[in-house]
Design a protein around this motif. Structure first.
Motif, PDB file in Angstrom:
ATOM      1  N   LEU A 198       0.832  -1.192   0.000  1.00 28.18           N
ATOM      2  CA  LEU A 198       0.000   0.000   0.000  1.00 28.18           C
ATOM      3  C   LEU A 198       0.873   1.251   0.000  1.00 28.18           C
ATOM      4  O   LEU A 198       2.015   1.237   0.472  1.00 28.18           O
ATOM      5  N   ASP A 199       0.357   2.320  -0.527  1.00 23.31           N
ATOM      6  CA  ASP A 199       1.046   3.610  -0.595  1.00 23.31           C
ATOM      7  C   ASP A 199       0.765   4.346   0.715  1.00 23.31           C
ATOM      8  O   ASP A 199      -0.303   4.935   0.890  1.00 23.31           O
ATOM      9  N   VAL A 200       1.724   4.300   1.634  1.00 27.17           N
ATOM     10  CA  VAL A 200       1.480   4.739   3.013  1.00 27.17           C
ATOM     11  C   VAL A 200       2.254   6.007   3.343  1.00 27.17           C
ATOM     12  O   VAL A 200       3.470   6.091   3.116  1.00 27.17           O
ATOM     13  N   THR A 201       1.545   6.976   3.931  1.00 24.61           N
ATOM     14  CA  THR A 201       2.178   8.159   4.502  1.00 24.61           C
ATOM     15  C   THR A 201       1.869   8.184   5.991  1.00 24.61           C
ATOM     16  O   THR A 201       0.703   8.121   6.391  1.00 24.61           O
ATOM     17  N   GLY A 202       2.911   8.245   6.800  1.00 22.99           N
ATOM     18  CA  GLY A 202       2.752   8.320   8.243  1.00 22.99           C
ATOM     19  C   GLY A 202       2.769   9.755   8.720  1.00 22.99           C
ATOM     20  O   GLY A 202       3.393  10.622   8.103  1.00 22.99           O
ATOM     21  N   VAL A 203       2.073  10.001   9.830  1.00 24.95           N
ATOM     22  CA  VAL A 203       2.008  11.336  10.417  1.00 24.95           C
ATOM     23  C   VAL A 203       2.452  11.250  11.865  1.00 24.95           C
ATOM     24  O   VAL A 203       1.906  10.465  12.646  1.00 24.95           O
ATOM     25  N   ASP A 204       3.453  12.050  12.219  1.00 26.96           N
ATOM     26  CA  ASP A 204       3.889  12.120  13.615  1.00 26.96           C
ATOM     27  C   ASP A 204       4.650  13.414  13.815  1.00 26.96           C
ATOM     28  O   ASP A 204       5.408  13.838  12.931  1.00 26.96           O
ATOM     29  N   THR A 205       4.463  14.026  14.977  1.00 29.77           N
ATOM     30  CA  THR A 205       5.167  15.282  15.253  1.00 29.77           C
ATOM     31  C   THR A 205       6.633  15.062  15.583  1.00 29.77           C
ATOM     32  O   THR A 205       7.435  15.997  15.513  1.00 29.77           O
ATOM     33  N   ARG A 206       7.019  13.831  15.909  1.00 29.45           N
ATOM     34  CA  ARG A 206       8.385  13.555  16.352  1.00 29.45           C
ATOM     35  C   ARG A 206       9.290  13.220  15.170  1.00 29.45           C
ATOM     36  O   ARG A 206       8.992  12.332  14.379  1.00 29.45           O
ATOM     37  N   ALA A 258      -1.196  16.172  10.016  1.00 30.66           N
ATOM     38  CA  ALA A 258      -2.198  15.564   9.137  1.00 30.66           C
ATOM     39  C   ALA A 258      -2.529  16.478   7.962  1.00 30.66           C
ATOM     40  O   ALA A 258      -2.887  15.994   6.879  1.00 30.66           O
ATOM     41  N   ALA A 259      -2.397  17.782   8.150  1.00 30.56           N
ATOM     42  CA  ALA A 259      -2.680  18.723   7.070  1.00 30.56           C
ATOM     43  C   ALA A 259      -1.676  18.609   5.926  1.00 30.56           C
ATOM     44  O   ALA A 259      -1.919  19.134   4.832  1.00 30.56           O
ATOM     45  N   GLN A 260      -0.564  17.927   6.157  1.00 33.71           N
ATOM     46  CA  GLN A 260       0.454  17.751   5.127  1.00 33.71           C
ATOM     47  C   GLN A 260       0.331  16.417   4.382  1.00 33.71           C
ATOM     48  O   GLN A 260       1.156  16.104   3.529  1.00 33.71           O
ATOM     49  N   LEU A 261      -0.692  15.633   4.717  1.00 28.47           N
ATOM     50  CA  LEU A 261      -0.906  14.387   3.991  1.00 28.47           C
ATOM     51  C   LEU A 261      -1.133  14.669   2.504  1.00 28.47           C
ATOM     52  O   LEU A 261      -1.652  15.732   2.134  1.00 28.47           O
ATOM     53  N   PRO A 262      -0.783  13.729   1.638  1.00 32.24           N
ATOM     54  CA  PRO A 262      -1.103  13.906   0.219  1.00 32.24           C
ATOM     55  C   PRO A 262      -2.612  14.044   0.016  1.00 32.24           C
ATOM     56  O   PRO A 262      -3.398  13.477   0.777  1.00 32.24           O
ATOM     57  N   GLN A 263      -2.999  14.776  -0.997  1.00 30.27           N
ATOM     58  CA  GLN A 263      -4.413  14.902  -1.296  1.00 30.27           C
ATOM     59  C   GLN A 263      -4.952  13.571  -1.820  1.00 30.27           C
ATOM     60  O   GLN A 263      -4.267  12.834  -2.509  1.00 30.27           O
TER      61      GLN A 263
END
Length: 297
Positions: free
Chosen positions: A24-32, A50-55
């Motif tokens: 799967l084409d996965v983008t992770g989100v974390d502040t660290r 999360a606002a930087q996730l791909p559209q």
């Protein structure tokens, strides 16, 4: 299929990497930074909000701490909602009360999204190997849309009904058992140590007999190894047993064992042990009785 995973902690990192291994084409989100760097090193993409996730995200897994963090991750100023494709499925996997799960699902449905109330179990080890257990409720359409992700991250997916909130209810009940089992495992080990039993022999006897539990076997092994690195921290059960108390209060239902266990985890937190492995709630008994734990001077 574009996948987002919000929260690259002990469970979220494993889920994200398992989805990645499944193609799967996965983008992770974390502040660290350290979490993002680790996921990028595993071959994924990572962003700080999360606002930087791909559209055009088709499925979003939210594996944060609680309902408040889930709502912020979805609907806040830096939330993911604008990045989701129309009709995307949100797999809400933080442990929360059923009312919170229903409220979040309703907001997602109002926005034209599919919602799956899907808390998880299995710990960091099962998450890392794609073998989590998912306790889920939601519409058939939500289950169908989430199927590629669930197939990648879990070996057991319980379909508990078509109404959000049922998954959360089952997870809260599960956490009642888990928290009480950990607390009583620590109490038993501490009593044995105080009475002069060899801790390793006590462990060997219990794990071969009827008094054993999965939590005793797993958590007391870490106590024997003096390994308090948090796979699941003490503070998790301060929170989750609080959810048990809250749900029970709304039902006029007594939960005396869960309440006592929560007090023990709260005491461990007050001692500065909140971010230690939850089996080290045993340090409450150590503080009260002066016992010496294995590997500690």
């Amino acid at each position: 299929m574009k996948i987002g995973v919000i929260g690259l902690g002990s469970m979220g990192m494993g889920a994200a990497q398992s989805a990645l291994r499944a193609g799967l084409d996965v983008t992770g989100v974390d502040t660290r930074d350290v979490a993002r760097d680790a996921f990028v090193a595993a071959g994924g993409q990572a962003v700080a909000s999360a606002a930087q996730l791909p559209q055009g995200i088709n499925a979003l897994v939210v594996l944060v701490v609680n309902a408040a963090q889930t709502e912020a991750a979805l609907f806040g100023p830096e939330g993911a909602l604008p990045r989701l494709a129309p009709g995307a499925v949100v797999i809400s996997s933080a442990t929360m009360g059923p009312e919170d799960a229903r409220r979040i699902a309703a907001r997602l449905e109002e926005a034209g999204m599919l919602a799956l109330d899907a808390p998880v179990s299995g710990g960091a080890a099962k998450a890392a190997t794609g073998e989590m257990t998912v306790m889920a409720s939601g519409t058939a359409a939500a289950f169908d849309a989430a199927a590629p992700v669930l197939g990648a991250i879990a070996t057991k997916v319980w379909r508990l009904g078509d109404a959000p909130g049922i998954g959360a209810t089952v997870k809260v009940v599960h956490q009642l058992l888990a928290g009480v089992h950990i607390a009583v495992a620590a109490e038993a080990m501490a009593l044995g140590i105080r009475a002069g039993a060899d801790p390793q022999q006590l462990y060997d006897v219990v794990t071969s007999a009827a008094g054993n539990s999965w939590m005793f076997e797993n958590r007391m092994a870490r106590v024997l190894a003096a390994d308090d690195a948090p796979r699941s921290a003490v503070d998790i059960f301060v929170k989750d047993l609080g959810l048990v108390a809250e749900m029970a209060k709304g039902l006029d239902f007594p939960v005396p064992l869960a309440a006592q266990a929560q007090q023990l985890f709260t005491a461990a937190h007050a001692m500065g042990q909140g971010q230690k492995d939850d089996g080290f709630v045993i340090r409450v008994w150590q503080a009260m009785t002066g016992i010496k734990l294995p590997g500690e001077s």
